[in-house]
Design a protein around this motif. Structure first.
Motif, PDB file in Angstrom:
ATOM      1  N   THR A 288     -21.487   8.837  11.255  1.00  0.00           N
ATOM      2  CA  THR A 288     -22.295   9.038  10.051  1.00  0.00           C
ATOM      3  C   THR A 288     -22.017  10.355   9.346  1.00  0.00           C
ATOM      4  N   LYS A 289     -21.038  11.127   9.785  1.00  0.00           N
ATOM      5  CA  LYS A 289     -20.823  12.455   9.203  1.00  0.00           C
ATOM      6  C   LYS A 289     -19.556  12.540   8.357  1.00  0.00           C
ATOM      7  N   ASN A 290     -19.156  11.457   7.730  1.00  0.00           N
ATOM      8  CA  ASN A 290     -17.853  11.442   7.079  1.00  0.00           C
ATOM      9  C   ASN A 290     -17.947  11.271   5.571  1.00  0.00           C
ATOM     10  N   SER A 291     -16.971  11.849   4.880  1.00  0.00           N
ATOM     11  CA  SER A 291     -16.921  11.708   3.429  1.00  0.00           C
ATOM     12  C   SER A 291     -16.261  10.401   3.023  1.00  0.00           C
ATOM     13  N   ALA A 292     -15.325   9.911   3.823  1.00  0.00           N
ATOM     14  CA  ALA A 292     -14.653   8.642   3.555  1.00  0.00           C
ATOM     15  C   ALA A 292     -14.003   8.158   4.850  1.00  0.00           C
ATOM     16  N   LEU A 293     -13.930   6.872   5.015  1.00  0.00           N
ATOM     17  CA  LEU A 293     -13.269   6.283   6.178  1.00  0.00           C
ATOM     18  C   LEU A 293     -11.756   6.505   6.087  1.00  0.00           C
ATOM     19  N   ILE A 294     -11.198   6.179   4.921  1.00  0.00           N
ATOM     20  CA  ILE A 294      -9.748   6.272   4.704  1.00  0.00           C
ATOM     21  C   ILE A 294      -9.485   7.039   3.415  1.00  0.00           C
ATOM     22  N   ARG A 295      -8.552   8.008   3.479  1.00  0.00           N
ATOM     23  CA  ARG A 295      -8.044   8.620   2.246  1.00  0.00           C
ATOM     24  C   ARG A 295      -6.577   8.241   2.144  1.00  0.00           C
ATOM     25  N   ASN A 296      -6.219   7.661   1.008  1.00  0.00           N
ATOM     26  CA  ASN A 296      -4.845   7.232   0.780  1.00  0.00           C
ATOM     27  C   ASN A 296      -4.236   8.015  -0.371  1.00  0.00           C
ATOM     28  N   LEU A 297      -3.185   8.761  -0.070  1.00  0.00           N
ATOM     29  CA  LEU A 297      -2.416   9.471  -1.095  1.00  0.00           C
ATOM     30  C   LEU A 297      -0.976   8.977  -1.099  1.00  0.00           C
ATOM     31  N   GLY A 298      -0.681   7.999  -0.265  1.00  0.00           N
ATOM     32  CA  GLY A 298       0.660   7.433  -0.173  1.00  0.00           C
ATOM     33  C   GLY A 298       0.659   5.994  -0.642  1.00  0.00           C
ATOM     34  N   THR A 299       1.240   5.121   0.187  1.00  0.00           N
ATOM     35  CA  THR A 299       1.277   3.694  -0.091  1.00  0.00           C
ATOM     36  C   THR A 299       0.575   2.978   1.045  1.00  0.00           C
ATOM     37  N   MET A 300      -0.421   2.161   0.697  1.00  0.00           N
ATOM     38  CA  MET A 300      -1.193   1.457   1.718  1.00  0.00           C
ATOM     39  C   MET A 300      -1.392   0.012   1.301  1.00  0.00           C
ATOM     40  N   THR A 301      -1.199  -0.900   2.265  1.00  0.00           N
ATOM     41  CA  THR A 301      -1.481  -2.315   2.065  1.00  0.00           C
ATOM     42  C   THR A 301      -2.457  -2.749   3.141  1.00  0.00           C
ATOM     43  N   ILE A 302      -3.574  -3.333   2.722  1.00  0.00           N
ATOM     44  CA  ILE A 302      -4.551  -3.870   3.653  1.00  0.00           C
ATOM     45  C   ILE A 302      -4.524  -5.384   3.521  1.00  0.00           C
ATOM     46  N   HIS A 303      -4.155  -6.050   4.610  1.00  0.00           N
ATOM     47  CA  HIS A 303      -4.058  -7.511   4.610  1.00  0.00           C
ATOM     48  C   HIS A 303      -5.384  -8.157   4.972  1.00  0.00           C
ATOM     49  N   ASP A 304      -6.121  -7.544   5.903  1.00  0.00           N
ATOM     50  CA  ASP A 304      -7.371  -8.113   6.375  1.00  0.00           C
ATOM     51  C   ASP A 304      -8.036  -7.084   7.276  1.00  0.00           C
ATOM     52  N   GLY A 305      -9.296  -7.290   7.576  1.00  0.00           N
ATOM     53  CA  GLY A 305     -10.019  -6.412   8.481  1.00  0.00           C
ATOM     54  C   GLY A 305     -11.435  -6.181   8.003  1.00  0.00           C
ATOM     55  N   THR A 306     -12.179  -5.438   8.802  1.00  0.00           N
ATOM     56  CA  THR A 306     -13.544  -5.051   8.472  1.00  0.00           C
ATOM     57  C   THR A 306     -13.601  -3.536   8.490  1.00  0.00           C
ATOM     58  N   PHE A 307     -14.091  -2.937   7.409  1.00  0.00           N
ATOM     59  CA  PHE A 307     -14.087  -1.488   7.233  1.00  0.00           C
ATOM     60  C   PHE A 307     -15.501  -1.025   6.918  1.00  0.00           C
ATOM     61  N   THR A 308     -16.059  -0.132   7.759  1.00  0.00           N
ATOM     62  CA  THR A 308     -17.451   0.288   7.636  1.00  0.00           C
ATOM     63  C   THR A 308     -17.544   1.798   7.708  1.00  0.00           C
ATOM     64  N   ASP A 309     -18.317   2.392   6.793  1.00  0.00           N
ATOM     65  CA  ASP A 309     -18.528   3.838   6.798  1.00  0.00           C
ATOM     66  C   ASP A 309     -19.864   4.153   6.135  1.00  0.00           C
ATOM     67  N   SER A 310     -20.367   5.342   6.397  1.00  0.00           N
ATOM     68  CA  SER A 310     -21.621   5.770   5.779  1.00  0.00           C
ATOM     69  C   SER A 310     -21.386   6.432   4.423  1.00  0.00           C
ATOM     70  N   GLY A 311     -20.133   6.661   4.077  1.00  0.00           N
ATOM     71  CA  GLY A 311     -19.783   7.228   2.776  1.00  0.00           C
ATOM     72  C   GLY A 311     -18.844   6.284   2.056  1.00  0.00           C
ATOM     73  N   ILE A 312     -17.879   6.842   1.360  1.00  0.00           N
ATOM     74  CA  ILE A 312     -16.863   6.038   0.677  1.00  0.00           C
ATOM     75  C   ILE A 312     -15.990   5.369   1.744  1.00  0.00           C
ATOM     76  N   VAL A 313     -15.729   4.099   1.593  1.00  0.00           N
ATOM     77  CA  VAL A 313     -14.925   3.401   2.593  1.00  0.00           C
ATOM     78  C   VAL A 313     -13.440   3.724   2.399  1.00  0.00           C
ATOM     79  N   ILE A 314     -12.920   3.557   1.181  1.00  0.00           N
ATOM     80  CA  ILE A 314     -11.527   3.915   0.897  1.00  0.00           C
ATOM     81  C   ILE A 314     -11.499   4.824  -0.317  1.00  0.00           C
TER      82      ILE A 314
END
Length: 141
Positions: A82-108
């Motif tokens: 619960t202490k995060n600003s974002a689950l994932i930060r992407n500054l490169g190239t990212m492809t998400i095909h599937d999954g479940t992503f949960t965070d208390s802040g910004i997810v991506i």
């Protein structure tokens, strides 16, 4: 470079995929917990493929994944405490095909607005949850 297959649940401080390296991480239905506080749990500067229908989680403050390389995510569950600003930060190239992503802040977070750097993000599927009652975006682009 190499291929990592988890054989059991694992807890470690952090992981780094260095520039010029290629790693395939197969969670193999297991849980990988990263405990780095005040920084990213998984730093990707090279190339990383995550697969294997397992769980990747982080304890402490900071991004679970900080990508400035190439990251390809297939069918996994990612979650932060619960202490995060974002689950994932992407500054490169990212492809998400599937999954479940949960965070208390910004997810991506697909940018670093202070440096005016933006990532290339392709989402082909998945479920995204923000657990906060505050107005955070699931995906900030």
């Amino acid at each position: 470079s190499g291929h990592i297959i988890l054989q059991e649940n694992l807890t470690q401080q952090q992981m780094v995929v260095e520039k010029g390296k290629t790693i395939q991480l197969d969670l193999n239905g297991k849980k990988l917990t990263l405990q780095k506080d005040n920084g990213p749990g998984l730093t990707v500067q090279g190339s990383l493929e995550i697969k294997g229908n397992g769980t990747l989680t982080k304890e402490g403050y900071g991004y679970l994944i900080d990508n400035s390389g190439t990251d390809d995510i297939n069918n996994e569950k990612e979650q932060n405490g619960t202490k995060n600003s974002a689950l994932i930060r992407n500054l490169g190239t990212m492809t998400i095909h599937d999954g479940t992503f949960t965070d208390s802040g910004i997810v991506i977070k697909n940018d670093d607005s202070s440096a005016q750097v933006y990532g290339n993000l392709t989402i082909k599927g998945g479920t995204y949850h923000c657990t906060s009652d505050k107005s955070f975006a699931n995906i900030q682009n």
